[in-house]
Design a protein around this motif. Structure first.
Motif, PDB file in Angstrom:
ATOM      1  N   TYR A 175       0.808  -1.219   0.000  1.00  0.00           N
ATOM      2  CA  TYR A 175       0.000   0.000   0.000  1.00  0.00           C
ATOM      3  C   TYR A 175       0.846   1.276   0.000  1.00  0.00           C
ATOM      4  CZ  TYR A 175       0.951  -0.339   5.054  1.00  0.00           C
ATOM      5  OH  TYR A 175       1.565  -0.444   6.284  1.00  0.00           O
ATOM      6  N   LEU A 176       2.068   1.202   0.526  1.00  0.00           N
ATOM      7  CA  LEU A 176       2.864   2.416   0.656  1.00  0.00           C
ATOM      8  C   LEU A 176       3.350   2.962  -0.679  1.00  0.00           C
ATOM      9  CD1 LEU A 176       5.103   1.909   3.820  1.00  0.00           C
ATOM     10  CD2 LEU A 176       3.042   3.299   3.575  1.00  0.00           C
ATOM     11  N   HIS A 177       3.587   2.096  -1.660  1.00  0.00           N
ATOM     12  CA  HIS A 177       4.021   2.616  -2.956  1.00  0.00           C
ATOM     13  C   HIS A 177       3.033   3.640  -3.481  1.00  0.00           C
ATOM     14  CE1 HIS A 177       6.854  -0.953  -4.018  1.00  0.00           C
ATOM     15  NE2 HIS A 177       7.492   0.019  -3.410  1.00  0.00           N
ATOM     16  N   GLN A 178       1.756   3.322  -3.445  1.00  0.00           N
ATOM     17  CA  GLN A 178       0.745   4.257  -3.936  1.00  0.00           C
ATOM     18  C   GLN A 178       0.558   5.433  -2.977  1.00  0.00           C
ATOM     19  OE1 GLN A 178      -0.872   4.327  -6.950  1.00  0.00           O
ATOM     20  NE2 GLN A 178       0.684   2.796  -7.399  1.00  0.00           N
ATOM     21  N   TRP A 179       0.585   5.171  -1.682  1.00  0.00           N
ATOM     22  CA  TRP A 179       0.439   6.269  -0.723  1.00  0.00           C
ATOM     23  C   TRP A 179       1.526   7.310  -0.930  1.00  0.00           C
ATOM     24  CZ3 TRP A 179      -1.151   4.630   4.926  1.00  0.00           C
ATOM     25  CH2 TRP A 179      -2.369   3.937   4.878  1.00  0.00           C
ATOM     26  N   PHE A 180       2.754   6.865  -1.100  1.00  0.00           N
ATOM     27  CA  PHE A 180       3.871   7.798  -1.180  1.00  0.00           C
ATOM     28  C   PHE A 180       4.043   8.393  -2.577  1.00  0.00           C
ATOM     29  CE2 PHE A 180       6.430   5.926   2.653  1.00  0.00           C
ATOM     30  CZ  PHE A 180       5.401   6.318   3.493  1.00  0.00           C
ATOM     31  N   LEU A 181       3.970   7.557  -3.620  1.00  0.00           N
ATOM     32  CA  LEU A 181       4.224   8.055  -4.976  1.00  0.00           C
ATOM     33  C   LEU A 181       3.162   9.040  -5.452  1.00  0.00           C
ATOM     34  CD1 LEU A 181       5.568   4.881  -6.821  1.00  0.00           C
ATOM     35  CD2 LEU A 181       6.815   6.987  -6.327  1.00  0.00           C
ATOM     36  N   THR A 182       1.950   8.935  -4.927  1.00  0.00           N
ATOM     37  CA  THR A 182       0.911   9.904  -5.295  1.00  0.00           C
ATOM     38  C   THR A 182       0.503  10.766  -4.111  1.00  0.00           C
ATOM     39  OG1 THR A 182      -1.000   8.465  -4.815  1.00  0.00           O
ATOM     40  CG2 THR A 182       0.016   8.251  -6.991  1.00  0.00           C
ATOM     41  N   SER A 185      -4.217   8.639  -5.079  1.00  0.00           N
ATOM     42  CA  SER A 185      -4.847   7.503  -5.752  1.00  0.00           C
ATOM     43  C   SER A 185      -5.412   6.477  -4.781  1.00  0.00           C
ATOM     44  CB  SER A 185      -3.830   6.811  -6.677  1.00  0.00           C
ATOM     45  OG  SER A 185      -2.781   6.225  -5.918  1.00  0.00           O
ATOM     46  N   SER A 186      -5.267   6.722  -3.464  1.00  0.00           N
ATOM     47  CA  SER A 186      -5.643   5.704  -2.486  1.00  0.00           C
ATOM     48  C   SER A 186      -6.721   6.132  -1.507  1.00  0.00           C
ATOM     49  CB  SER A 186      -4.407   5.274  -1.678  1.00  0.00           C
ATOM     50  OG  SER A 186      -3.378   4.808  -2.525  1.00  0.00           O
ATOM     51  N   LEU A 187      -6.890   7.432  -1.276  1.00  0.00           N
ATOM     52  CA  LEU A 187      -7.822   7.913  -0.270  1.00  0.00           C
ATOM     53  C   LEU A 187      -8.773   8.949  -0.865  1.00  0.00           C
ATOM     54  CD1 LEU A 187      -5.371   8.434   2.743  1.00  0.00           C
ATOM     55  CD2 LEU A 187      -6.902   6.502   2.358  1.00  0.00           C
ATOM     56  N   PRO A 188      -9.927   9.158  -0.250  1.00  0.00           N
ATOM     57  CA  PRO A 188     -10.855  10.184  -0.738  1.00  0.00           C
ATOM     58  C   PRO A 188     -10.193  11.561  -0.759  1.00  0.00           C
ATOM     59  CG  PRO A 188     -11.952   8.740   0.843  1.00  0.00           C
ATOM     60  CD  PRO A 188     -10.495   8.405   0.898  1.00  0.00           C
ATOM     61  N   LEU A 189     -10.498  12.346  -1.790  1.00  0.00           N
ATOM     62  CA  LEU A 189      -9.838  13.629  -1.968  1.00  0.00           C
ATOM     63  C   LEU A 189     -10.006  14.592  -0.785  1.00  0.00           C
ATOM     64  CD1 LEU A 189     -10.262  14.462  -5.765  1.00  0.00           C
ATOM     65  CD2 LEU A 189      -8.182  13.871  -4.522  1.00  0.00           C
ATOM     66  N   PRO A 190     -11.168  14.649  -0.108  1.00  0.00           N
ATOM     67  CA  PRO A 190     -11.255  15.543   1.050  1.00  0.00           C
ATOM     68  C   PRO A 190     -10.217  15.226   2.122  1.00  0.00           C
ATOM     69  CG  PRO A 190     -13.458  14.875   0.366  1.00  0.00           C
ATOM     70  CD  PRO A 190     -12.494  14.046  -0.419  1.00  0.00           C
ATOM     71  N   MET A 191      -9.881  13.952   2.286  1.00  0.00           N
ATOM     72  CA  MET A 191      -8.817  13.572   3.221  1.00  0.00           C
ATOM     73  C   MET A 191      -7.464  14.007   2.685  1.00  0.00           C
ATOM     74  SD  MET A 191      -9.777   9.758   4.616  1.00  0.00           S
ATOM     75  CE  MET A 191      -8.467   9.835   5.836  1.00  0.00           C
ATOM     76  N   VAL A 192      -7.241  13.770   1.401  1.00  0.00           N
ATOM     77  CA  VAL A 192      -5.950  14.070   0.790  1.00  0.00           C
ATOM     78  C   VAL A 192      -5.619  15.555   0.910  1.00  0.00           C
ATOM     79  CG1 VAL A 192      -4.667  14.082  -1.387  1.00  0.00           C
ATOM     80  CG2 VAL A 192      -6.119  12.121  -0.811  1.00  0.00           C
ATOM     81  N   LEU A 193      -6.612  16.406   0.699  1.00  0.00           N
ATOM     82  CA  LEU A 193      -6.366  17.842   0.746  1.00  0.00           C
ATOM     83  C   LEU A 193      -5.903  18.289   2.129  1.00  0.00           C
ATOM     84  CD1 LEU A 193      -9.398  18.995  -1.407  1.00  0.00           C
ATOM     85  CD2 LEU A 193      -6.990  19.230  -2.026  1.00  0.00           C
ATOM     86  N   VAL A 194      -6.495  17.744   3.180  1.00  0.00           N
ATOM     87  CA  VAL A 194      -6.068  18.075   4.539  1.00  0.00           C
ATOM     88  C   VAL A 194      -4.654  17.554   4.792  1.00  0.00           C
ATOM     89  CG1 VAL A 194      -6.553  17.749   6.995  1.00  0.00           C
ATOM     90  CG2 VAL A 194      -8.433  18.135   5.403  1.00  0.00           C
ATOM     91  N   PHE A 195      -4.367  16.338   4.320  1.00  0.00           N
ATOM     92  CA  PHE A 195      -3.014  15.795   4.471  1.00  0.00           C
ATOM     93  C   PHE A 195      -1.997  16.675   3.743  1.00  0.00           C
ATOM     94  CE2 PHE A 195      -4.607  11.143   5.080  1.00  0.00           C
ATOM     95  CZ  PHE A 195      -5.057  11.482   6.342  1.00  0.00           C
ATOM     96  N   TRP A 196      -2.369  17.143   2.554  1.00  0.00           N
ATOM     97  CA  TRP A 196      -1.455  17.997   1.794  1.00  0.00           C
ATOM     98  C   TRP A 196      -1.228  19.330   2.486  1.00  0.00           C
ATOM     99  CZ3 TRP A 196      -0.141  18.363  -3.896  1.00  0.00           C
ATOM    100  CH2 TRP A 196       0.091  17.093  -4.439  1.00  0.00           C
ATOM    101  N   ASP A 197      -2.242  19.852   3.168  1.00  0.00           N
ATOM    102  CA  ASP A 197      -2.030  21.083   3.933  1.00  0.00           C
ATOM    103  C   ASP A 197      -0.865  20.900   4.900  1.00  0.00           C
ATOM    104  OD1 ASP A 197      -4.174  22.397   2.718  1.00  0.00           O
ATOM    105  OD2 ASP A 197      -5.603  21.824   4.278  1.00  0.00           O
ATOM    106  N   ALA A 198      -0.846  19.761   5.588  1.00  0.00           N
ATOM    107  CA  ALA A 198       0.222  19.476   6.551  1.00  0.00           C
ATOM    108  C   ALA A 198       1.549  19.208   5.858  1.00  0.00           C
ATOM    109  CB  ALA A 198      -0.170  18.289   7.427  1.00  0.00           C
ATOM    110  N   ILE A 199       1.514  18.488   4.739  1.00  0.00           N
ATOM    111  CA  ILE A 199       2.746  18.114   4.040  1.00  0.00           C
ATOM    112  C   ILE A 199       3.402  19.325   3.402  1.00  0.00           C
ATOM    113  CG2 ILE A 199       3.658  16.790   2.088  1.00  0.00           C
ATOM    114  CD1 ILE A 199       1.416  14.705   2.740  1.00  0.00           C
TER     115      ILE A 199
END
Length: 381
Positions: A203-210, A214-228
């Motif tokens: 699972y980490l290849h997709q979690w990290f490379l994207t 490509s692995s989680l709902p976009l509303p979650m991804v956007l919050v994660f990207w705020d932190a990243i």
């Protein structure tokens, strides 16, 4: 929930009026703390651009010049363009042309990286954000160029490019770091994965490379990207572990096949009544308690070698557990590092990735996550 949202909007409006760049420089701790709680969509593009310092890296006229030449990566780019957000019809031909131009320009500017699958999702999400969270707007040439320089800054200055260079040197380091951290952070889950002979790369290849796109709902991804974006690329490690902490009770009940299916279908198991933004904020909040030891940070921050035949040397402070000085550690054989080398009785993990089907008997991960948090199944944030 509504009151908290309004409060955050007022805070970011005040910060914008005072000048985001000035606020970030004068009060970096407050800036990061507020970003980790999620940036309101109407301010997100400006916040990311500020955090990436994209304007300082922009070279007027260069983006247009980079469109003139072709490169060896164009065929690969053209293959992946229609694979980017295929479920979203608003990511139409015009959006795809814009994505193509940005990836082409980057490959011309940074041929040592060129193009690798996964970069298309990174640029795609940036395009979504600069359009206010909804595809479909006609991007001006100026906005497209701003998006390119945001991508350039994320790749070159936040060092995401190391995930995509030949032999994936930085990705290897992050996979090693994750192995180090999960053993101490989630030992019970680590033991369960070892028992099921499941390697984290499933699972980490997709979690990290994207970066989760490509692995989680976009509303979650956007919050994660705020932190990243505001906190640094290393944030993906505690965030990933925090997500697993939320899912721990569910994953411990699963066998190998179910775990692989679960990770593969997390993004598709969306529910209209789910507040994925709040789940992501809980995960980011949980990641505050997960610290990265200095010896791991030192390895992650080392300059990447020009050659990749010795990607990491173990330091005296580093636990003598795993070296990363050969391609063996990045093998896609998917054999568990805790096993004797045998694979699942049903075959390799890649076999499952090719043939797995959603198990109808598994609850949606959202329902299981709510139960894992001690919330009732009727809870809606």
């Amino acid at each position: 929930m509504a009151d908290d949202k309004l409060r955050r909007q007022r805070l970011w409006k005040s910060m914008q009026q005072r000048g985001l760049q000035k606020f970030m420089q004068q009060r970096p701790g407050d800036f990061l703390r507020r970003a980790r709680k999620g940036v309101p969509p109407e301010y997100r593009a400006e916040v990311w651009k500020t955090a990436l310092n994209a304007e300082a890296h922009a070279k007027p006229g260069l983006y247009q010049e980079l469109q003139a030449a072709d490169n060896e990566f164009l065929h690969l780019i053209k293959i992946d363009i229609p694979r980017t957000f295929p479920e979203d019809p608003s990511f139409d031909a015009e959006q795809q042309k814009c994505l193509f131009r940005i990836l082409k320009a980057y490959a011309n500017l940074c041929p040592d990286v060129g193009y690798c699958q996964g970069m298309n999702f990174i640029v795609g999400l940036l395009l979504l954000v600069v359009q206010g969270g909804i595809f479909g707007q006609t991007l001006s040439p100026e906005t497209e160029e701003e998006t390119f320089w945001m991508f350039f800054s994320l790749m070159e200055c936040s060092h995401l490019n190391g995930f995509y260079r030949r032999q994936f040197p930085l990705l290897q380091r992050y996979l090693w770091a994750f192995e180090e951290l999960i053993s101490s952070t989630l030992p019970e889950l680590q033991q369960h994965f070892c028992k099921e002979n499941l390697q984290h790369t499933v699972y980490l290849h997709q979690w990290f490379l994207t970066l989760f796109i490509s692995s989680l709902p976009l509303p979650m991804v956007l919050v994660f990207w705020d932190a990243i974006i505001c906190g640094g690329l290393q944030e993906i490690l505690p965030i990933s572990l925090s997500v697993l902490q939320l899912l721990k009770a569910t994953l411990l009940k699963m066998k190998f096949e179910e775990i692989v299916s679960f990770f593969k279908t997390m993004r598709s198991q969306q529910q209209e009544d789910c507040d994925f933004e709040s789940i992501a904020r809980i995960a980011v909040l949980g990641s505050d308690s997960i610290s990265i030891p200095d010896h791991i940070l030192e390895v992650l921050r080392r300059p990447l070698p020009l050659r990749t035949d010795d990607l990491m040397e173990r330091t005296p402070q580093s636990p003598p557990r795993r070296r990363m000085d050969s391609d063996e550690d990045f093998s896609l054989s998917m054999t568990s590092p805790c096993s004797t080398g045998a694979t699942s009785s049903e075959g390799s993990a890649w076999d499952y990735l090719r043939q797995i089907r959603i198990n109808p008997g598994v609850l949606s991960w959202w329902e299981d996550t709510k139960l894992g948090l001690g919330l009732g199944p009727e809870t809606s944030w």
